[in-house]
Design a protein around this motif. Structure first.
Motif, PDB file in Angstrom:
ATOM      1  N   LEU A  45     -40.211  24.178  33.277  1.00 48.49           N
ATOM      2  CA  LEU A  45     -38.947  24.420  32.885  1.00 48.49           C
ATOM      3  C   LEU A  45     -38.532  25.795  33.958  1.00 48.49           C
ATOM      4  CD1 LEU A  45     -37.069  22.605  31.339  1.00 48.49           C
ATOM      5  CD2 LEU A  45     -36.942  24.356  29.519  1.00 48.49           C
ATOM      6  N   ARG A  46     -39.453  26.543  33.831  1.00 50.65           N
ATOM      7  CA  ARG A  46     -39.061  28.010  34.533  1.00 50.65           C
ATOM      8  C   ARG A  46     -39.365  27.565  35.994  1.00 50.65           C
ATOM      9  NH1 ARG A  46     -38.328  31.914  31.169  1.00 50.65           N
ATOM     10  NH2 ARG A  46     -39.282  31.843  29.107  1.00 50.65           N
ATOM     11  N   ARG A  47     -40.332  26.814  36.344  1.00 47.80           N
ATOM     12  CA  ARG A  47     -40.338  26.362  37.740  1.00 47.80           C
ATOM     13  C   ARG A  47     -39.087  25.664  38.196  1.00 47.80           C
ATOM     14  NH1 ARG A  47     -44.476  21.876  39.917  1.00 47.80           N
ATOM     15  NH2 ARG A  47     -43.450  21.784  41.959  1.00 47.80           N
ATOM     16  N   ALA A  48     -38.858  24.727  37.484  1.00 45.06           N
ATOM     17  CA  ALA A  48     -37.542  23.911  37.945  1.00 45.06           C
ATOM     18  C   ALA A  48     -36.482  24.848  37.888  1.00 45.06           C
ATOM     19  CB  ALA A  48     -37.249  23.031  36.799  1.00 45.06           C
ATOM     20  N   VAL A  52     -33.875  25.276  41.234  1.00 44.03           N
ATOM     21  CA  VAL A  52     -32.445  25.262  41.209  1.00 44.03           C
ATOM     22  C   VAL A  52     -32.071  26.197  41.855  1.00 44.03           C
ATOM     23  CG1 VAL A  52     -30.491  24.726  39.534  1.00 44.03           C
ATOM     24  CG2 VAL A  52     -32.620  23.468  39.284  1.00 44.03           C
ATOM     25  N   GLU A  53     -32.233  27.589  41.488  1.00 46.37           N
ATOM     26  CA  GLU A  53     -31.526  28.497  41.684  1.00 46.37           C
ATOM     27  C   GLU A  53     -31.798  28.835  43.429  1.00 46.37           C
ATOM     28  OE1 GLU A  53     -32.066  31.217  37.489  1.00 46.37           O
ATOM     29  OE2 GLU A  53     -33.177  31.709  39.376  1.00 46.37           O
ATOM     30  N   ALA A  54     -32.762  28.364  43.768  1.00 45.07           N
ATOM     31  CA  ALA A  54     -33.013  28.627  45.305  1.00 45.07           C
ATOM     32  C   ALA A  54     -32.076  27.546  46.154  1.00 45.07           C
ATOM     33  CB  ALA A  54     -34.361  28.355  45.711  1.00 45.07           C
ATOM     34  N   ILE A  55     -32.017  26.487  45.635  1.00 44.18           N
ATOM     35  CA  ILE A  55     -31.055  25.430  46.302  1.00 44.18           C
ATOM     36  C   ILE A  55     -29.880  25.971  46.326  1.00 44.18           C
ATOM     37  CG2 ILE A  55     -30.086  23.113  46.121  1.00 44.18           C
ATOM     38  CD1 ILE A  55     -32.928  22.181  44.689  1.00 44.18           C
ATOM     39  N   THR A  56     -29.087  26.668  44.868  1.00 44.59           N
ATOM     40  CA  THR A  56     -27.811  26.804  44.844  1.00 44.59           C
ATOM     41  C   THR A  56     -27.598  28.058  45.979  1.00 44.59           C
ATOM     42  OG1 THR A  56     -27.975  26.342  42.286  1.00 44.59           O
ATOM     43  CG2 THR A  56     -26.364  28.034  43.143  1.00 44.59           C
TER      44      THR A  56
ATOM     45  N   SER B  27     -28.419  27.674  35.071  1.00 41.68           N
ATOM     46  CA  SER B  27     -28.860  27.447  36.695  1.00 41.68           C
ATOM     47  C   SER B  27     -28.257  26.159  36.951  1.00 41.68           C
ATOM     48  CB  SER B  27     -30.019  27.774  36.737  1.00 41.68           C
ATOM     49  OG  SER B  27     -30.951  26.555  36.393  1.00 41.68           O
ATOM     50  N   VAL B  28     -27.970  25.204  36.197  1.00 42.91           N
ATOM     51  CA  VAL B  28     -27.638  23.920  36.558  1.00 42.91           C
ATOM     52  C   VAL B  28     -26.060  23.901  36.598  1.00 42.91           C
ATOM     53  CG1 VAL B  28     -27.779  21.219  36.212  1.00 42.91           C
ATOM     54  CG2 VAL B  28     -29.923  22.585  35.901  1.00 42.91           C
ATOM     55  N   ARG B  29     -25.576  24.805  35.714  1.00 44.34           N
ATOM     56  CA  ARG B  29     -24.069  24.725  35.882  1.00 44.34           C
ATOM     57  C   ARG B  29     -23.572  25.396  37.188  1.00 44.34           C
ATOM     58  NH1 ARG B  29     -24.545  26.860  30.363  1.00 44.34           N
ATOM     59  NH2 ARG B  29     -24.140  25.123  29.139  1.00 44.34           N
ATOM     60  N   GLU B  30     -24.213  26.323  37.556  1.00 38.59           N
ATOM     61  CA  GLU B  30     -24.307  26.926  39.042  1.00 38.59           C
ATOM     62  C   GLU B  30     -24.258  26.085  40.170  1.00 38.59           C
ATOM     63  OE1 GLU B  30     -23.304  30.199  39.667  1.00 38.59           O
ATOM     64  OE2 GLU B  30     -22.765  30.778  37.452  1.00 38.59           O
ATOM     65  N   ARG B  47     -31.501  17.803  52.494  1.00 40.79           N
ATOM     66  CA  ARG B  47     -32.895  18.546  52.241  1.00 40.79           C
ATOM     67  C   ARG B  47     -32.549  18.933  50.514  1.00 40.79           C
ATOM     68  NH1 ARG B  47     -34.483  24.274  53.800  1.00 40.79           N
ATOM     69  NH2 ARG B  47     -35.942  24.718  52.027  1.00 40.79           N
ATOM     70  N   ALA B  48     -31.259  19.515  50.012  1.00 36.75           N
ATOM     71  CA  ALA B  48     -31.168  19.840  48.927  1.00 36.75           C
ATOM     72  C   ALA B  48     -31.033  18.693  47.952  1.00 36.75           C
ATOM     73  CB  ALA B  48     -29.548  20.449  48.757  1.00 36.75           C
ATOM     74  N   GLN B  49     -30.496  17.526  48.248  1.00 37.48           N
ATOM     75  CA  GLN B  49     -30.576  16.152  47.331  1.00 37.48           C
ATOM     76  C   GLN B  49     -32.041  15.871  47.223  1.00 37.48           C
ATOM     77  OE1 GLN B  49     -28.291  13.041  48.793  1.00 37.48           O
ATOM     78  NE2 GLN B  49     -29.178  11.593  47.438  1.00 37.48           N
ATOM     79  N   ALA B  50     -32.912  16.060  48.148  1.00 34.28           N
ATOM     80  CA  ALA B  50     -34.229  15.447  47.758  1.00 34.28           C
ATOM     81  C   ALA B  50     -34.953  16.386  47.170  1.00 34.28           C
ATOM     82  CB  ALA B  50     -35.049  15.493  49.406  1.00 34.28           C
ATOM     83  N   GLU B  51     -34.625  17.662  47.135  1.00 28.54           N
ATOM     84  CA  GLU B  51     -35.443  18.509  46.241  1.00 28.54           C
ATOM     85  C   GLU B  51     -34.743  18.418  44.786  1.00 28.54           C
ATOM     86  OE1 GLU B  51     -35.964  21.801  49.636  1.00 28.54           O
ATOM     87  OE2 GLU B  51     -34.882  22.659  47.783  1.00 28.54           O
ATOM     88  N   VAL B  52     -33.472  18.146  44.621  1.00 30.16           N
ATOM     89  CA  VAL B  52     -32.881  17.999  43.449  1.00 30.16           C
ATOM     90  C   VAL B  52     -33.522  16.895  42.625  1.00 30.16           C
ATOM     91  CG1 VAL B  52     -30.852  17.344  42.038  1.00 30.16           C
ATOM     92  CG2 VAL B  52     -30.696  19.081  43.754  1.00 30.16           C
ATOM     93  N   GLU B  53     -33.488  15.704  43.406  1.00 27.69           N
ATOM     94  CA  GLU B  53     -34.339  14.205  42.827  1.00 27.69           C
ATOM     95  C   GLU B  53     -35.561  14.718  42.412  1.00 27.69           C
ATOM     96  OE1 GLU B  53     -31.373  11.404  45.571  1.00 27.69           O
ATOM     97  OE2 GLU B  53     -33.434  11.869  46.164  1.00 27.69           O
ATOM     98  N   ALA B  54     -36.381  15.361  43.227  1.00 24.31           N
ATOM     99  CA  ALA B  54     -37.874  15.687  42.945  1.00 24.31           C
ATOM    100  C   ALA B  54     -37.815  16.451  41.470  1.00 24.31           C
ATOM    101  CB  ALA B  54     -38.492  16.669  43.956  1.00 24.31           C
ATOM    102  N   ILE B  55     -37.016  17.564  41.261  1.00 25.75           N
ATOM    103  CA  ILE B  55     -36.897  18.314  40.048  1.00 25.75           C
ATOM    104  C   ILE B  55     -36.498  17.479  38.618  1.00 25.75           C
ATOM    105  CG2 ILE B  55     -35.878  20.148  38.886  1.00 25.75           C
ATOM    106  CD1 ILE B  55     -35.168  21.343  41.625  1.00 25.75           C
TER     107      ILE B  55
END
Lengths: 221, 221
Positions: A45-48, A52-56, B27-30, B47-55
């Motif tokens: 969860l912490r890794r996720a 997420v914060e990096a993408i944002t 963090s997901v709200r942000e 690229r963001a979408q691919a990363e989100v899908e992986a998470i």
């Protein structure tokens, strides 16, 4: 803050943006659902969260100042892509896609999952109200009578189960700048929530409304 | 589907889970806000979408089957962490944190950003209804009269601006298994939306309700 912004897009550019933003936003909706339902361990969860914060941070490197607002084009089309119910670019929106009938009717079939829950397994009563407010407004807009919600009355006939749902709204009465619309939400067993709302043409839009009314009186009375 | 589940957590474990899930969900709200507002280019978005899908795939490797439901502990505390308005683990929820007064009052100060928009710069009228439904229910629960919403009437006095908001709700009338609650939402200029709702003790909970009523009649009439 962004308001009603005029922005013409070619059909190709519009299609490109829809094909880009639609799936991206949907991926964030899926992430929201997984965030609520996951049972992975603390390290995962912490890794996720860090990812997420990096993408944002990368997305925020270039962003509009405030809210999205509503973009409109010269042909009268609008793109309410930030809207909390129908917004193509809004991960909080389910989103709903309404079929609009110029007689003043709007219908939508959609699915609500875990992030729209109130009592266990049931749609949050307020989520039904949220969707019905939009649906009634869509019916008014479809019938050429756009307006701001003045009042909304929701009657819960029975609980609504999460899953596949149907929403339907129509204009019930037309009276000058006021329109009364009604609608329902239901699951596989039929309508479970009913709504009635009054929608009022805002003062700044009444000139336009009167003009359209003169040109096509059949649409307004 | 998960229902009302009994799950006792030690105070330490509860604190650990809140400290873990609260910031992750935030963090997901942000990310949802950034998803709506970003203006980065197509390559960055893909690229963001691919990363989100992986998470999401990693989070879904272990997850509950359906919706979160409501967990409750032996001391009577509840954890409605999936709730669409107040859910600690729900990225779609703002979330609101209500201060509950046993006299039957609930208040919350919170902020709504771009993902809760209706008309440009304004809170979606349906979002106000969503929040007021929860607020009125919280007031009923705080006053020992929990119930399901039977009906809800919302009156929009003026538009509500996105930003810092305040919501307030209270029990107005008590009548057997029915409770009438009222409430408001407002921005810096004071209340802008008013609500009245009727809340009904579900049939399955009436035995418990009658018992509590006998023990502490002062709380119910």
């Amino acid at each position: 803050m962004h308001g009603y912004q005029h922005e013409d897009l070619s059909p190709d550019e519009l299609a490109r943006q829809e094909a880009l933003y639609g799936p991206f936003t949907q991926s964030v909706r899926e992430l929201a659902d997984a965030t609520l339902r996951t049972t992975v361990g603390e390290d995962d969860l912490r890794r996720a969260q860090a990812e997420v914060e990096a993408i944002t941070a990368r997305l925020r490197a270039s962003q509009i100042d405030g809210s999205y607002g509503v973009r409109y084009s010269s042909d009268g089309g609008t793109r309410p892509w930030g809207n909390a119910v129908v917004g193509l670019r809004n991960p909080v929106a389910p989103p709903l896609d309404f079929v609009r009938d110029p007689e003043g009717r709007a219908t939508s079939e959609f699915e609500l999952g875990a992030t729209y829950e109130g009592p266990p397994g049931l749609v949050h009563g307020g989520v039904s109200a949220l969707i019905l407010d939009q649906a009634l407004g869509e019916a008014c807009g479809a019938g050429g009578r756009p307006g701001m919600t003045g009042g909304l009355t929701i009657t819960y006939k029975r609980p609504t189960r999460l899953g596949k749902l149907r929403c339907e709204a129509w204009i019930a009465e037309r009276d000058g700048y006021k329109t009364i619309a009604r609608g329902t939400i239901g699951d596989a067993d039929g309508p479970s929530v009913e709504a009635e709302g009054i929608f009022i043409v805002p003062k700044w839009a009444r000139g336009l409304f009167d003009q359209a009314n003169q040109e096509r009186p059949d649409r307004f009375e």
